[in-house]
Design a protein around this motif. Structure first.
Motif, PDB file in Angstrom:
ATOM      1  N   GLN A  56       0.391   4.684  -3.536  1.00 19.40           N
ATOM      2  CA  GLN A  56       1.679   4.969  -2.928  1.00 19.40           C
ATOM      3  C   GLN A  56       2.734   4.120  -3.628  1.00 19.40           C
ATOM      4  OE1 GLN A  56       1.352   4.557   1.316  1.00 19.40           O
ATOM      5  NE2 GLN A  56       3.517   4.938   1.658  1.00 19.40           N
ATOM      6  N   GLU A  57       3.858   4.743  -3.945  1.00 17.11           N
ATOM      7  CA  GLU A  57       4.912   3.975  -4.589  1.00 17.11           C
ATOM      8  C   GLU A  57       5.803   3.348  -3.523  1.00 17.11           C
ATOM      9  OE1 GLU A  57       8.179   5.385  -7.587  1.00 17.11           O
ATOM     10  OE2 GLU A  57       6.277   5.207  -8.651  1.00 17.11           O
ATOM     11  N   MET A  58       6.022   2.036  -3.648  1.00 14.28           N
ATOM     12  CA  MET A  58       6.848   1.320  -2.681  1.00 14.28           C
ATOM     13  C   MET A  58       8.183   0.956  -3.320  1.00 14.28           C
ATOM     14  SD  MET A  58       4.774   0.963  -0.065  1.00 14.28           S
ATOM     15  CE  MET A  58       5.369  -0.421   0.894  1.00 14.28           C
ATOM     16  N   PRO A  59       9.260   0.949  -2.524  1.00 15.25           N
ATOM     17  CA  PRO A  59      10.560   0.547  -3.072  1.00 15.25           C
ATOM     18  C   PRO A  59      10.493  -0.896  -3.576  1.00 15.25           C
ATOM     19  CG  PRO A  59      10.642   0.758  -0.671  1.00 15.25           C
ATOM     20  CD  PRO A  59       9.322   1.287  -1.101  1.00 15.25           C
ATOM     21  N   PRO A  60      11.355  -1.242  -4.536  1.00 17.88           N
ATOM     22  CA  PRO A  60      11.328  -2.601  -5.091  1.00 17.88           C
ATOM     23  C   PRO A  60      11.500  -3.634  -3.992  1.00 17.88           C
ATOM     24  CG  PRO A  60      12.894  -1.214  -6.276  1.00 17.88           C
ATOM     25  CD  PRO A  60      12.442  -0.431  -5.081  1.00 17.88           C
ATOM     26  N   ARG A  61      10.818  -4.755  -4.138  1.00 16.80           N
ATOM     27  CA  ARG A  61      11.016  -5.850  -3.193  1.00 16.80           C
ATOM     28  C   ARG A  61      12.348  -6.515  -3.471  1.00 16.80           C
ATOM     29  NH1 ARG A  61       5.157  -8.775  -3.229  1.00 16.80           N
ATOM     30  NH2 ARG A  61       4.630  -7.289  -4.858  1.00 16.80           N
ATOM     31  N   GLU A  62      12.825  -7.260  -2.502  1.00 14.43           N
ATOM     32  CA  GLU A  62      14.086  -7.977  -2.682  1.00 14.43           C
ATOM     33  C   GLU A  62      14.026  -8.857  -3.923  1.00 14.43           C
ATOM     34  OE1 GLU A  62      15.528  -9.253   1.358  1.00 14.43           O
ATOM     35  OE2 GLU A  62      16.501 -10.791   0.133  1.00 14.43           O
ATOM     36  N   GLY A  63      15.050  -8.753  -4.758  1.00 14.62           N
ATOM     37  CA  GLY A  63      15.089  -9.580  -5.959  1.00 14.62           C
ATOM     38  C   GLY A  63      14.386  -8.948  -7.149  1.00 14.62           C
ATOM     39  N   GLU A  64      13.739  -7.776  -6.908  1.00 13.53           N
ATOM     40  CA  GLU A  64      13.107  -7.083  -8.028  1.00 13.53           C
ATOM     41  C   GLU A  64      13.764  -5.729  -8.201  1.00 13.53           C
ATOM     42  OE1 GLU A  64       8.900  -6.960  -7.325  1.00 13.53           O
ATOM     43  OE2 GLU A  64       8.752  -9.136  -7.157  1.00 13.53           O
ATOM     44  N   ASN A  65      13.588  -5.133  -9.358  1.00 12.34           N
ATOM     45  CA  ASN A  65      14.219  -3.827  -9.508  1.00 12.34           C
ATOM     46  C   ASN A  65      13.262  -2.689  -9.869  1.00 12.34           C
ATOM     47  OD1 ASN A  65      13.763  -4.590 -12.116  1.00 12.34           O
ATOM     48  ND2 ASN A  65      15.922  -4.995 -12.622  1.00 12.34           N
ATOM     49  N   LYS A  66      11.972  -3.003  -9.932  1.00 17.60           N
ATOM     50  CA  LYS A  66      11.011  -1.933 -10.214  1.00 17.60           C
ATOM     51  C   LYS A  66      10.217  -1.611  -8.967  1.00 17.60           C
ATOM     52  CE  LYS A  66       8.720  -3.611 -13.681  1.00 17.60           C
ATOM     53  NZ  LYS A  66       7.715  -3.741 -14.763  1.00 17.60           N
ATOM     54  N   PRO A  67      10.007  -0.321  -8.710  1.00 16.26           N
ATOM     55  CA  PRO A  67       9.125   0.026  -7.599  1.00 16.26           C
ATOM     56  C   PRO A  67       7.705  -0.434  -7.922  1.00 16.26           C
ATOM     57  CG  PRO A  67       9.662   1.984  -8.871  1.00 16.26           C
ATOM     58  CD  PRO A  67      10.477   0.863  -9.449  1.00 16.26           C
ATOM     59  N   THR A  68       6.946  -0.764  -6.900  1.00 16.17           N
ATOM     60  CA  THR A  68       5.562  -1.163  -7.135  1.00 16.17           C
ATOM     61  C   THR A  68       4.626  -0.093  -6.565  1.00 16.17           C
ATOM     62  OG1 THR A  68       5.690  -2.428  -5.095  1.00 16.17           O
ATOM     63  CG2 THR A  68       5.907  -3.664  -7.140  1.00 16.17           C
ATOM     64  N   THR A  69       3.468   0.002  -7.145  1.00 17.75           N
ATOM     65  CA  THR A  69       2.484   0.956  -6.649  1.00 17.75           C
ATOM     66  C   THR A  69       1.393   0.187  -5.911  1.00 17.75           C
ATOM     67  OG1 THR A  69       2.915   2.346  -8.566  1.00 17.75           O
ATOM     68  CG2 THR A  69       0.930   2.805  -7.333  1.00 17.75           C
ATOM     69  N   VAL A  70       1.111   0.618  -4.700  1.00 21.03           N
ATOM     70  CA  VAL A  70       0.015  -0.005  -3.960  1.00 21.03           C
ATOM     71  C   VAL A  70      -1.077   1.025  -3.699  1.00 21.03           C
ATOM     72  CG1 VAL A  70       1.401  -1.769  -2.782  1.00 21.03           C
ATOM     73  CG2 VAL A  70       1.058   0.462  -1.708  1.00 21.03           C
ATOM     74  N   SER A  71      -2.292   0.527  -3.596  1.00 17.53           N
ATOM     75  CA  SER A  71      -3.420   1.405  -3.287  1.00 17.53           C
ATOM     76  C   SER A  71      -3.519   1.597  -1.782  1.00 17.53           C
ATOM     77  CB  SER A  71      -4.722   0.803  -3.802  1.00 17.53           C
ATOM     78  OG  SER A  71      -4.620   0.536  -5.173  1.00 17.53           O
ATOM     79  N   THR A  72      -4.112   2.710  -1.392  1.00 15.06           N
ATOM     80  CA  THR A  72      -4.279   3.013   0.029  1.00 15.06           C
ATOM     81  C   THR A  72      -5.718   3.475   0.296  1.00 15.06           C
ATOM     82  OG1 THR A  72      -3.644   5.328  -0.257  1.00 15.06           O
ATOM     83  CG2 THR A  72      -1.883   3.783   0.254  1.00 15.06           C
ATOM     84  N   ILE A  73      -6.129   3.283   1.526  1.00 14.66           N
ATOM     85  CA  ILE A  73      -7.443   3.810   1.940  1.00 14.66           C
ATOM     86  C   ILE A  73      -7.298   4.443   3.320  1.00 14.66           C
ATOM     87  CG2 ILE A  73      -8.226   1.610   2.977  1.00 14.66           C
ATOM     88  CD1 ILE A  73     -11.060   2.294   1.902  1.00 14.66           C
ATOM     89  N   GLU A  74      -7.925   5.580   3.482  1.00 13.00           N
ATOM     90  CA  GLU A  74      -7.966   6.232   4.785  1.00 13.00           C
ATOM     91  C   GLU A  74      -9.421   6.462   5.151  1.00 13.00           C
ATOM     92  OE1 GLU A  74      -4.044   9.096   4.297  1.00 13.00           O
ATOM     93  OE2 GLU A  74      -5.762   9.745   5.502  1.00 13.00           O
ATOM     94  N   THR A  75      -9.790   5.992   6.321  1.00 19.93           N
ATOM     95  CA  THR A  75     -11.182   6.113   6.757  1.00 19.93           C
ATOM     96  C   THR A  75     -11.214   6.822   8.102  1.00 19.93           C
ATOM     97  OG1 THR A  75     -11.605   3.972   5.725  1.00 19.93           O
ATOM     98  CG2 THR A  75     -13.316   4.835   7.160  1.00 19.93           C
ATOM     99  N   THR A  76     -12.003   7.870   8.188  1.00 24.57           N
ATOM    100  CA  THR A  76     -12.119   8.593   9.445  1.00 24.57           C
ATOM    101  C   THR A  76     -13.440   8.265  10.127  1.00 24.57           C
ATOM    102  OG1 THR A  76     -10.795  10.398   8.560  1.00 24.57           O
ATOM    103  CG2 THR A  76     -12.096  10.890  10.507  1.00 24.57           C
ATOM    104  N   LEU A  77     -13.322   7.858  11.389  1.00 28.17           N
ATOM    105  CA  LEU A  77     -14.507   7.574  12.203  1.00 28.17           C
ATOM    106  C   LEU A  77     -14.730   8.746  13.146  1.00 28.17           C
ATOM    107  CD1 LEU A  77     -13.816   3.827  12.959  1.00 28.17           C
ATOM    108  CD2 LEU A  77     -15.788   4.728  11.733  1.00 28.17           C
TER     109      LEU A  77
END
Lengths: 80, 80
Positions: A56-77
């Motif tokens: 998932q692409e996240m908006p830049p953090r404060e003080g940064e100007n590039k979006p960051t990509t984070v990994s995600t996991i979805e688990t169904t029980l």
């Protein structure tokens, strides 16, 4: 343990047969821990359904100007 | 990025069609990140096969006397 309680509470609803946990970044560890605690300690009848990894692409953090990509996991029980 | 390189190197072996990443505890996040980076940036033809969550009992840390349980994740990447 908040997540563990959240999962157990969700299953207590009428006709709730599936609960999906979604997490991203470092919280993925917490989500997997919660899944494992719920199914080994509290609801041993649960099985793990689909597990999906993603990014998932996240908006830049404060003080940064590039979006960051984070990994995600979805688990169904699943309740049998 | 060491894990990313490790996965790519593993696939470079002859007849290697599957690579499984195993991780436990906080390293699960790193493992999922590595999977996502490999399949989105370097080897877009890969698909995710089986994902397994588990728990593992670890010996007590120094200064503690109870074993701790950590969660684990195993992710298999498949070359078509």
């Amino acid at each position: 343990m908040n997540y563990v309680l959240g999962v157990i509470t969700s299953f207590s609803g009428p006709n709730t047969k599936e609960v999906t946990l979604k997490a991203r970044g470092q919280a993925m560890t917490t989500a997997v821990d919660a899944v494992e605690i719920v199914r080994h300690r509290f609801m041993k009848e649960l099985s793990i359904g689909k597990i999906t990894l993603g990014s998932q692409e996240m908006p830049p953090r404060e003080g940064e100007n590039k979006p960051t990509t984070v990994s995600t996991i979805e688990t169904t029980l699943i309740l049998p």
